[in-house]
Design a protein around this motif. Structure first.
Motif, PDB file in Angstrom:
ATOM      1  N   GLN A 178       3.157   2.395  -1.631  1.00  0.00           N
ATOM      2  CA  GLN A 178       3.806   1.104  -1.325  1.00  0.00           C
ATOM      3  C   GLN A 178       4.548   1.179  -0.003  1.00  0.00           C
ATOM      4  O   GLN A 178       4.451   0.306   0.845  1.00  0.00           O
ATOM      5  N   GLU A 179       5.332   2.294   0.169  1.00  0.00           N
ATOM      6  CA  GLU A 179       6.106   2.438   1.410  1.00  0.00           C
ATOM      7  C   GLU A 179       5.172   2.508   2.608  1.00  0.00           C
ATOM      8  O   GLU A 179       5.430   1.935   3.655  1.00  0.00           O
ATOM      9  N   LYS A 193       3.798  -0.956   3.398  1.00  0.00           N
ATOM     10  CA  LYS A 193       4.848  -1.807   3.945  1.00  0.00           C
ATOM     11  C   LYS A 193       5.051  -1.493   5.431  1.00  0.00           C
ATOM     12  O   LYS A 193       5.196  -2.385   6.260  1.00  0.00           O
TER      13      LYS A 193
END
Ligand code: RRO
Length: 325
Positions: free
Chosen positions: A316-317, A320
Motif C-alpha cells: 500500500q505504501e 501511494k
C-alpha cells in the motif's frame, strides 16, 4: 561506474568496514581458516561455536551439497577444539587482523562457574563480542534451546552476569510469529546487544536421487542455502518491528547476491552473514556481495547502508508513493 554507497557503519559500538561477514560454522575454527577470512573483504571474523570441552562432532558423512551447489545440509554436531584452544586461536587472529572478532559460545547448562571461565578466556583473548548460540539444530537427542523460552531466559540470566561486554544471540528460525513474539518479550529482560538470525532450519532431510540414499549419516540436519531466505526475512522483519529497530540485527539466510543482502537490509538487518555461498564460492564472495550491495544502494538512492535499514514498504505504501494523483 564506480559504486559510491558507503558500506561502513558503526553497529552496537563496533566499526565495520563493509556489510558482509561469515556466519559461524563455515571454515572458521583454525587460525589458518580465520586468517583467510581476515584477508578477505569480510567485515568481521566469526568463529565456530565452541564448548567447554573439545568435541568430535557427529558421525560422517555429516555435510552435503546439492548437485546445483545452492543448498547444503549439515549435522556437524559442534566439532570444535574446546574453549581454551579456541581462545588461543582468537588471540592469534586478533594479533593478525584489526577486524572485529566474534566468539561463538554454547553455554554449559550445568555450571555457572564454567560459563564464567569460558567467557573470561574468550574475552581475554580479545573477542570483540560473544555470540551466545541458542540455536544449534544438531545435538542428537537434545531439543533446540531456542524453542524453550524458559530455558533461554535462564541461560541469558547467566549471560547477563558473566559476560562483561554486550553480547549477541544467535537464534533458530521461528516458523510461528506468536512464538517469536513470546521469545522477544523474554529477550527484553536481558542485555542482548545484537540479534543474529537465522541459524539453519533443523530437522531437514536431503536425498540423493542418483544413489537413492539419505544424504548424511545422522539423517536430519540444518538446511542452508538459497531456499531459506524468506524465512530469514520473516524473522528479521518481525524482530525489527518488535524492537522498533532498537536492537541491531545481523541477517543470515539465503544470501547469494547483493540483491539478497539488500532485501535483508530493507527487512531490518544492519549487517549480513553468509554461510553456504562462502562454502561454495570461497572468500571471494565477500567482496562480490559487498560490491553488488553497494550498487543496489546507489541505484535506489541511498548513500549509506544505515539509511536503508528497515526501509521495506508495504505494498500500500509503495503504491501511494508512486501513484499519479
Ligand atoms: O555444528 C553444527 O552442527 C551446527 C551448529 Br553449532 C550451528 O549453530 N548451526 C548449524 O547449522 N550446525
Amino acid at each position: 561506474m564506480l559504486s559510491m554507497a558507503n558500506l561502513s557503519s558503526v553497529v552496537g559500538g563496533l566499526r565495520f568496514e563493509g556489510a558482509v561477514m561469515n556466519t559461524s560454522g563455515v571454515k572458521d575454527t583454525t587460525v589458518e581458516e580465520m586468517k583467510v577470512i581476515a584477508d578477505s573483504a569480510s567485515c568481521a571474523i566469526v568463529a565456530k561455536t565452541t564448548t567447554s570441552e573439545a568435541k568430535e562432532g557427529n558421525p560422517k558423512p555429516r555435510y552435503y551439497e546439492t548437485p546445483e551447489r545452492d543448498s547444503t545440509l549439515n549435522s556437524m554436531g559442534l566439532p570444535n577444539p574446546g574453549y581454551e584452544k579456541m581462545a588461543k586461536n582468537i588471540q592469534a587472529v586478533k594479533r593478525y587482523s584489526k577486524k572485529p572478532v566474534f566468539a561463538s559460545l554454547r553455554f554449559d547448562l550445568t555450571s555457572v562457574d564454567l560459563n564464567q571461565k569460558m567467557v573470561s578466556a574468550l574475552e581475554n583473548a580479545g573477542s570483540d563480542i560473544i555470540e551466545v548460540n541458542l540455536s544449534t539444530p544438531n545435538l542428537l537427542g537434545k531439543p533446540q534451546l531456542c524453542y524453550d523460552v524458559d530455558a533461554c531466559d535462564r541461560i541469558l540470566g547467566v549471560a547477563d552476569s558473566v559476560i562483561s561486554r554486550a553480547y549477541a544471540v544467535k537464534l533458530s528460525p521461528f516458523l510461528d510469529g506468536t512464538q517469536q513474539d513470546l521469545f522477544s518479550e523474554m529477550l527484553k529482560k536481558h542485555r542482548v546487544a545484537k540479534i543474529v538470525t537465522i541459524n539453519s532450519p533443523g530437522n531437514a532431510l536431503m536425498i540423493d536421487a542418483d544413489t537413492q540414499s539419505i544424504a548424511i549419516k545422522p539423517k536430519w540436519g540444518g538446511y542452508g542455502g538459497k531456499g531459506i531466505k524468506p524465512i530469514a526475512l520473516g524473522n528479521i522483519r518481525r524482530f525489527y518491528e518488535f524492537f522498533q529497530g532498537k536492537i541491531p540485527i545481523i541477517g543470515v539466510g539465503g544470501i547469494w547476491t547483493g540483491r539478497d543482502a539488500f532485501e535483508h537490509v530493507l527487512a531490518g538487518a544492519s549487517l549480513v552473514e553468509v554461510g553456504t555461498v562462502f562454502a561454495v564460492e570461497g572468500p571471494a564472495c565477500f567482496a562480490r556481495i559487498n560490491a553488488e550491495l553497494s550498487q543496489w544502494l546507489d541505484r535506489k538512492g541511498y548513500s549509506s547502508i544505515s539509511e536503508a535499514v528497515g526501509q521495506a514498504k508495504t505494498p500500500q505504501e509503495h503504491f501511494k508513493r508512486f501513484s499519479i494523483e
